[in-house]
Write a protein that holds these residues in place. Structure first.
Motif, PDB file in Angstrom:
ATOM      1  N   MET A  82     -20.631  27.126 -27.352  1.00  8.45           N
ATOM      2  CA  MET A  82     -19.911  28.383 -27.539  1.00  8.45           C
ATOM      3  C   MET A  82     -18.677  28.131 -28.391  1.00  8.45           C
ATOM      4  O   MET A  82     -17.814  27.332 -28.007  1.00  8.45           O
ATOM      5  N   ASN A  83     -18.624  28.773 -29.527  1.00 10.34           N
ATOM      6  CA  ASN A  83     -17.496  28.642 -30.453  1.00 10.34           C
ATOM      7  C   ASN A  83     -16.797  29.987 -30.614  1.00 10.34           C
ATOM      8  O   ASN A  83     -17.352  31.031 -30.271  1.00 10.34           O
ATOM      9  N   SER A  84     -15.611  29.930 -31.146  1.00  9.46           N
ATOM     10  CA  SER A  84     -14.824  31.154 -31.394  1.00  9.46           C
ATOM     11  C   SER A  84     -14.800  32.042 -30.163  1.00  9.46           C
ATOM     12  O   SER A  84     -15.038  33.256 -30.236  1.00  9.46           O
ATOM     13  N   LEU A  85     -14.520  31.438 -29.039  1.00 11.25           N
ATOM     14  CA  LEU A  85     -14.552  32.182 -27.778  1.00 11.25           C
ATOM     15  C   LEU A  85     -13.500  33.272 -27.742  1.00 11.25           C
ATOM     16  O   LEU A  85     -12.386  33.113 -28.287  1.00 11.25           O
ATOM     17  N   GLU A  86     -13.846  34.355 -27.076  1.00 11.26           N
ATOM     18  CA  GLU A  86     -12.990  35.528 -26.946  1.00 11.26           C
ATOM     19  C   GLU A  86     -12.771  35.812 -25.466  1.00 11.26           C
ATOM     20  O   GLU A  86     -13.604  35.433 -24.626  1.00 11.26           O
ATOM     21  N   PRO A  87     -11.670  36.469 -25.132  1.00 10.54           N
ATOM     22  CA  PRO A  87     -11.448  36.807 -23.715  1.00 10.54           C
ATOM     23  C   PRO A  87     -12.613  37.578 -23.108  1.00 10.54           C
ATOM     24  O   PRO A  87     -12.902  37.424 -21.908  1.00 10.54           O
ATOM     25  N   GLU A  88     -13.324  38.351 -23.927  1.00  9.29           N
ATOM     26  CA  GLU A  88     -14.482  39.119 -23.439  1.00  9.29           C
ATOM     27  C   GLU A  88     -15.651  38.221 -23.036  1.00  9.29           C
ATOM     28  O   GLU A  88     -16.613  38.699 -22.421  1.00  9.29           O
ATOM     29  N   ASP A  89     -15.591  36.959 -23.405  1.00 11.31           N
ATOM     30  CA  ASP A  89     -16.644  36.018 -23.013  1.00 11.31           C
ATOM     31  C   ASP A  89     -16.433  35.473 -21.595  1.00 11.31           C
ATOM     32  O   ASP A  89     -17.286  34.740 -21.080  1.00 11.31           O
ATOM     33  N   THR A  90     -15.323  35.805 -20.992  1.00  9.00           N
ATOM     34  CA  THR A  90     -15.041  35.344 -19.636  1.00  9.00           C
ATOM     35  C   THR A  90     -16.080  35.894 -18.670  1.00  9.00           C
ATOM     36  O   THR A  90     -16.327  37.097 -18.606  1.00  9.00           O
ATOM     37  N   ALA A  91     -16.732  34.976 -17.951  1.00  4.65           N
ATOM     38  CA  ALA A  91     -17.808  35.364 -17.036  1.00  4.65           C
ATOM     39  C   ALA A  91     -18.301  34.126 -16.304  1.00  4.65           C
ATOM     40  O   ALA A  91     -17.928  32.996 -16.642  1.00  4.65           O
ATOM     41  N   VAL A  92     -19.159  34.367 -15.337  1.00 10.12           N
ATOM     42  CA  VAL A  92     -19.942  33.277 -14.754  1.00 10.12           C
ATOM     43  C   VAL A  92     -21.224  33.170 -15.572  1.00 10.12           C
ATOM     44  O   VAL A  92     -21.918  34.174 -15.777  1.00 10.12           O
ATOM     45  N   TYR A  93     -21.519  31.972 -16.032  1.00  6.12           N
ATOM     46  CA  TYR A  93     -22.687  31.732 -16.873  1.00  6.12           C
ATOM     47  C   TYR A  93     -23.783  31.087 -16.032  1.00  6.12           C
ATOM     48  O   TYR A  93     -23.538  30.100 -15.327  1.00  6.12           O
ATOM     49  N   TYR A  94     -24.987  31.648 -16.147  1.00  5.24           N
ATOM     50  CA  TYR A  94     -26.128  31.200 -15.353  1.00  5.24           C
ATOM     51  C   TYR A  94     -27.238  30.664 -16.250  1.00  5.24           C
ATOM     52  O   TYR A  94     -27.590  31.281 -17.259  1.00  5.24           O
ATOM     53  N   CYS A  95     -27.781  29.562 -15.835  1.00  3.09           N
ATOM     54  CA  CYS A  95     -28.966  29.015 -16.476  1.00  3.09           C
ATOM     55  C   CYS A  95     -30.211  29.659 -15.861  1.00  3.09           C
ATOM     56  O   CYS A  95     -30.258  29.893 -14.644  1.00  3.09           O
ATOM     57  N   HIS A  96     -31.189  29.929 -16.698  1.00  2.00           N
ATOM     58  CA  HIS A  96     -32.416  30.594 -16.232  1.00  2.00           C
ATOM     59  C   HIS A  96     -33.635  29.889 -16.816  1.00  2.00           C
ATOM     60  O   HIS A  96     -33.640  29.472 -17.980  1.00  2.00           O
ATOM     61  N   ALA A  97     -34.670  29.747 -15.985  1.00  2.00           N
ATOM     62  CA  ALA A  97     -35.944  29.189 -16.431  1.00  2.00           C
ATOM     63  C   ALA A  97     -37.061  30.165 -16.116  1.00  2.00           C
ATOM     64  O   ALA A  97     -37.118  30.711 -15.013  1.00  2.00           O
ATOM     65  N   PHE A  98     -37.916  30.371 -17.089  1.00  2.00           N
ATOM     66  CA  PHE A  98     -39.108  31.205 -16.914  1.00  2.00           C
ATOM     67  C   PHE A  98     -40.300  30.266 -16.967  1.00  2.00           C
ATOM     68  O   PHE A  98     -40.611  29.694 -18.014  1.00  2.00           O
ATOM     69  N   VAL A  99     -40.919  30.057 -15.806  1.00  5.93           N
ATOM     70  CA  VAL A  99     -41.893  28.983 -15.635  1.00  5.93           C
ATOM     71  C   VAL A  99     -43.296  29.544 -15.481  1.00  5.93           C
ATOM     72  O   VAL A  99     -43.520  30.487 -14.719  1.00  5.93           O
ATOM     73  N   ASP A 100     -44.225  28.935 -16.234  1.00  8.02           N
ATOM     74  CA  ASP A 100     -45.644  29.293 -16.135  1.00  8.02           C
ATOM     75  C   ASP A 100     -45.890  30.773 -16.428  1.00  8.02           C
ATOM     76  O   ASP A 100     -46.884  31.338 -15.958  1.00  8.02           O
ATOM     77  N   GLY A 101     -44.998  31.393 -17.132  1.00  4.58           N
ATOM     78  CA  GLY A 101     -45.166  32.803 -17.462  1.00  4.58           C
ATOM     79  C   GLY A 101     -45.082  33.741 -16.286  1.00  4.58           C
ATOM     80  O   GLY A 101     -45.414  34.927 -16.403  1.00  4.58           O
ATOM     81  N   LEU A 102     -44.620  33.233 -15.147  1.00 12.42           N
ATOM     82  CA  LEU A 102     -44.629  34.042 -13.919  1.00 12.42           C
ATOM     83  C   LEU A 102     -43.331  33.985 -13.130  1.00 12.42           C
ATOM     84  O   LEU A 102     -42.924  34.977 -12.538  1.00 12.42           O
ATOM     85  N   TYR A 103     -42.723  32.835 -13.077  1.00 10.84           N
ATOM     86  CA  TYR A 103     -41.660  32.603 -12.100  1.00 10.84           C
ATOM     87  C   TYR A 103     -40.300  32.486 -12.768  1.00 10.84           C
ATOM     88  O   TYR A 103     -40.154  31.862 -13.803  1.00 10.84           O
ATOM     89  N   ASN A 104     -39.322  33.091 -12.117  1.00 13.17           N
ATOM     90  CA  ASN A 104     -37.949  33.055 -12.585  1.00 13.17           C
ATOM     91  C   ASN A 104     -37.109  32.192 -11.650  1.00 13.17           C
ATOM     92  O   ASN A 104     -37.153  32.364 -10.427  1.00 13.17           O
ATOM     93  N   TYR A 105     -36.328  31.301 -12.223  1.00 12.17           N
ATOM     94  CA  TYR A 105     -35.425  30.456 -11.454  1.00 12.17           C
ATOM     95  C   TYR A 105     -34.029  30.537 -12.062  1.00 12.17           C
ATOM     96  O   TYR A 105     -33.880  30.643 -13.283  1.00 12.17           O
ATOM     97  N   TRP A 106     -33.045  30.467 -11.175  1.00 21.93           N
ATOM     98  CA  TRP A 106     -31.650  30.577 -11.594  1.00 21.93           C
ATOM     99  C   TRP A 106     -30.837  29.397 -11.085  1.00 21.93           C
ATOM    100  O   TRP A 106     -31.062  28.903  -9.985  1.00 21.93           O
ATOM    101  N   GLY A 107     -29.869  28.994 -11.900  1.00 26.15           N
ATOM    102  CA  GLY A 107     -28.855  28.078 -11.420  1.00 26.15           C
ATOM    103  C   GLY A 107     -27.814  28.829 -10.619  1.00 26.15           C
ATOM    104  O   GLY A 107     -27.855  30.059 -10.491  1.00 26.15           O
ATOM    105  N   ARG A 108     -26.854  28.093 -10.101  1.00 26.57           N
ATOM    106  CA  ARG A 108     -25.828  28.701  -9.253  1.00 26.57           C
ATOM    107  C   ARG A 108     -24.684  29.292 -10.060  1.00 26.57           C
ATOM    108  O   ARG A 108     -23.866  30.026  -9.517  1.00 26.57           O
TER     109      ARG A 108
END
Length: 116
Positions: A82-108
């Motif tokens: 992430m470059n040129s960050l702006e105050p509007e970018d403030t958030a909790v960022y989550y990693c997501h995996a879409f597995v086998d075309g069916l299943y969704n997984y999230w990080g914390r």
């Protein structure tokens, strides 16, 4: 069971840069579509970047040209630069995996705070 662990949280000034990492386990990582989402207080979770198993990427207009998603299949890790960050970018960022075309997984999630 797929597990996703984010790292790279931080506080940066506007205009600064930060790199997030997400380490995955429990699936054939190279076959997964991986993504980063974010959620700011009082707002819905939104897509920030996505990368397919073939390396195709897409971004919303709000981050296009500033954020870059990449993956290292040898390390089962996806990154968000992430470059040129702006105050509007403030958030909790989550990693997501879409597995086998069916299943969704999230990080914390990992907190990113950008000060003006």
């Amino acid at each position: 069971q797929v597990q996703l662990v984010e790292s790279g949280r931080g506080l940066v000034q506007a205009g600064g840069s930060l790199r997030l990492s997400c380490a995955a386990s429990g699936s054939i990582f190279s076959l997964n579509t991986m993504a980063w989402y974010r959620q700011a207080p009082g707002k819905q979770r939104e897509l920030v970047a996505r990368i397919t198993s073939g390396g195709n990427t897409n971004y919303p207009d709000s981050v296009k040209g500033r954020f870059t998603i990449s993956r290292d299949n040898t390390k089962n890790t996806v990154y968000l630069q992430m470059n040129s960050l702006e105050p509007e970018d403030t958030a909790v960022y989550y990693c997501h995996a879409f597995v086998d075309g069916l299943y969704n997984y999230w990080g914390r999630g990992t907190q990113v705070t950008v000060s003006a």
